[in-house]
Design a protein around this motif. Sequence first.
Motif, PDB file in Angstrom:
ATOM      1  N   TYR A  36       3.739  -6.298  13.945  1.00 48.67           N
ATOM      2  CA  TYR A  36       4.226  -5.210  13.109  1.00 48.67           C
ATOM      3  C   TYR A  36       6.035  -5.190  14.312  1.00 48.67           C
ATOM      4  O   TYR A  36       6.762  -4.961  14.050  1.00 48.67           O
ATOM      5  N   LYS A  37       5.781  -6.516  15.440  1.00 49.65           N
ATOM      6  CA  LYS A  37       6.904  -7.066  16.019  1.00 49.65           C
ATOM      7  C   LYS A  37       7.707  -7.453  15.374  1.00 49.65           C
ATOM      8  O   LYS A  37       8.650  -8.342  14.955  1.00 49.65           O
ATOM      9  N   GLU A  38       7.245  -8.562  14.602  1.00 49.72           N
ATOM     10  CA  GLU A  38       8.226  -9.300  13.425  1.00 49.72           C
ATOM     11  C   GLU A  38       8.963  -8.582  12.560  1.00 49.72           C
ATOM     12  O   GLU A  38       9.730  -8.609  12.378  1.00 49.72           O
ATOM     13  N   LYS A  39       7.761  -7.278  12.386  1.00 45.72           N
ATOM     14  CA  LYS A  39       8.696  -6.324  10.633  1.00 45.72           C
ATOM     15  C   LYS A  39       9.485  -5.701  11.546  1.00 45.72           C
ATOM     16  O   LYS A  39      10.847  -5.582  10.765  1.00 45.72           O
ATOM     17  N   ALA A  40       9.693  -5.771  12.852  1.00 47.17           N
ATOM     18  CA  ALA A  40      10.576  -4.621  13.941  1.00 47.17           C
ATOM     19  C   ALA A  40      11.381  -5.594  13.370  1.00 47.17           C
ATOM     20  O   ALA A  40      13.313  -5.128  13.450  1.00 47.17           O
ATOM     21  N   GLU A  41      11.545  -6.870  13.697  1.00 42.78           N
ATOM     22  CA  GLU A  41      12.723  -7.813  14.151  1.00 42.78           C
ATOM     23  C   GLU A  41      13.788  -8.296  12.291  1.00 42.78           C
ATOM     24  O   GLU A  41      14.947  -8.794  12.432  1.00 42.78           O
TER      25      GLU A  41
ATOM     26  N   MET B  29      14.954  -2.466  -0.422  1.00 47.36           N
ATOM     27  CA  MET B  29      15.322  -3.772  -0.511  1.00 47.36           C
ATOM     28  C   MET B  29      14.990  -5.079   0.047  1.00 47.36           C
ATOM     29  O   MET B  29      15.022  -6.170   0.102  1.00 47.36           O
ATOM     30  N   ALA B  30      13.576  -4.102   1.012  1.00 47.66           N
ATOM     31  CA  ALA B  30      13.185  -4.897   1.919  1.00 47.66           C
ATOM     32  C   ALA B  30      12.009  -5.841   0.937  1.00 47.66           C
ATOM     33  O   ALA B  30      11.447  -4.782   0.759  1.00 47.66           O
ATOM     34  N   PRO B  31      11.145  -6.568   1.623  1.00 51.08           N
ATOM     35  CA  PRO B  31      10.449  -6.871   1.738  1.00 51.08           C
ATOM     36  C   PRO B  31       9.216  -5.977   1.977  1.00 51.08           C
ATOM     37  O   PRO B  31       9.379  -4.964   2.636  1.00 51.08           O
ATOM     38  N   PRO B  32       8.279  -5.845   0.610  1.00 45.53           N
ATOM     39  CA  PRO B  32       7.397  -4.992   0.786  1.00 45.53           C
ATOM     40  C   PRO B  32       6.726  -4.919   2.748  1.00 45.53           C
ATOM     41  O   PRO B  32       5.826  -3.100   2.577  1.00 45.53           O
ATOM     42  N   ASN B  33       6.211  -5.731   2.945  1.00 46.35           N
ATOM     43  CA  ASN B  33       5.638  -5.550   4.340  1.00 46.35           C
ATOM     44  C   ASN B  33       6.396  -5.115   5.308  1.00 46.35           C
ATOM     45  O   ASN B  33       5.716  -4.632   6.026  1.00 46.35           O
ATOM     46  N   VAL B  34       7.609  -5.218   4.720  1.00 41.45           N
ATOM     47  CA  VAL B  34       8.455  -4.656   5.752  1.00 41.45           C
ATOM     48  C   VAL B  34       8.868  -3.230   5.489  1.00 41.45           C
ATOM     49  O   VAL B  34       8.468  -2.067   6.436  1.00 41.45           O
TER      50      VAL B  34
ATOM     51  N   ASP C 136       5.723  -1.700   4.333  1.00 39.59           N
ATOM     52  CA  ASP C 136       4.270  -0.847   4.929  1.00 39.59           C
ATOM     53  C   ASP C 136       4.490  -0.801   5.970  1.00 39.59           C
ATOM     54  O   ASP C 136       4.531   0.264   6.578  1.00 39.59           O
ATOM     55  N   TYR C 137       5.725  -1.219   6.728  1.00 38.34           N
ATOM     56  CA  TYR C 137       5.342  -1.264   8.711  1.00 38.34           C
ATOM     57  C   TYR C 137       6.325  -0.203   9.294  1.00 38.34           C
ATOM     58  O   TYR C 137       5.572   0.909  10.296  1.00 38.34           O
ATOM     59  N   LEU C 138       7.155   0.281   8.424  1.00 40.98           N
ATOM     60  CA  LEU C 138       7.626   1.270   8.340  1.00 40.98           C
ATOM     61  C   LEU C 138       7.312   2.466   7.863  1.00 40.98           C
ATOM     62  O   LEU C 138       7.080   3.792   9.220  1.00 40.98           O
ATOM     63  N   VAL C 139       6.311   2.692   6.877  1.00 39.94           N
ATOM     64  CA  VAL C 139       5.776   3.599   7.127  1.00 39.94           C
ATOM     65  C   VAL C 139       4.478   3.579   7.272  1.00 39.94           C
ATOM     66  O   VAL C 139       4.779   5.135   7.790  1.00 39.94           O
ATOM     67  N   VAL C 140       3.757   3.052   7.832  1.00 41.58           N
ATOM     68  CA  VAL C 140       2.415   3.486   9.205  1.00 41.58           C
ATOM     69  C   VAL C 140       3.247   3.707  10.436  1.00 41.58           C
ATOM     70  O   VAL C 140       2.936   4.314  10.848  1.00 41.58           O
ATOM     71  N   HIS C 141       5.084   3.332  10.546  1.00 46.19           N
ATOM     72  CA  HIS C 141       4.993   3.499  11.974  1.00 46.19           C
ATOM     73  C   HIS C 141       5.867   4.858  12.264  1.00 46.19           C
ATOM     74  O   HIS C 141       4.939   6.007  13.104  1.00 46.19           O
TER      75      HIS C 141
ATOM     76  N   MET D  86       0.852  -1.082  -0.345  1.00 45.43           N
ATOM     77  CA  MET D  86       0.048   0.182   0.095  1.00 45.43           C
ATOM     78  C   MET D  86       0.849   1.447   0.219  1.00 45.43           C
ATOM     79  O   MET D  86       1.822   0.942   0.599  1.00 45.43           O
ATOM     80  N   SER D  87       0.667   1.908   0.023  1.00 41.62           N
ATOM     81  CA  SER D  87       1.329   3.532  -0.704  1.00 41.62           C
ATOM     82  C   SER D  87       0.809   4.774   0.945  1.00 41.62           C
ATOM     83  O   SER D  87       0.351   4.321   1.250  1.00 41.62           O
TER      84      SER D  87
END
Length: 101
Positions: free
Chosen positions: A80-85, A43-48, A50-55, A1-2
């Motif tokens: 989000y904890k998994e994405k941060a890890e 270079m990160a997976p799209p879902n990661v 997304d996590y950074l954008v939401v963060h 998502m953008s």
Amino acid sequence: MSLDAYADRMDVEYENLELRNQRTRWGSCSTGGTISLNWRLIMAPPNVIDYLVVHELAHLTEQHHGREFWQRVGEYISDYKEKAEWLEENSAKLVFSEEDV
């Protein structure tokens, strides 16, 4: 998502988006509403990403990392904890060459 789609969903407005060559941060949000993201996130997976954008967007309403902040992030990225890890464990791999570090 953008970024714009998440901003709409979260009902927040940011002023500017900047891509930076940060050595120690993945992103930041200024008090003036500028969202800055590290270009290496491409270079990160799209879902990661997304996590950074939401963060960072969550910092527009919660300027801390307290309970309310993490609840807000969790509303949009439940794992989000998994994405941060993932970022913590794989950050050294998100480079094109040794000169990037």
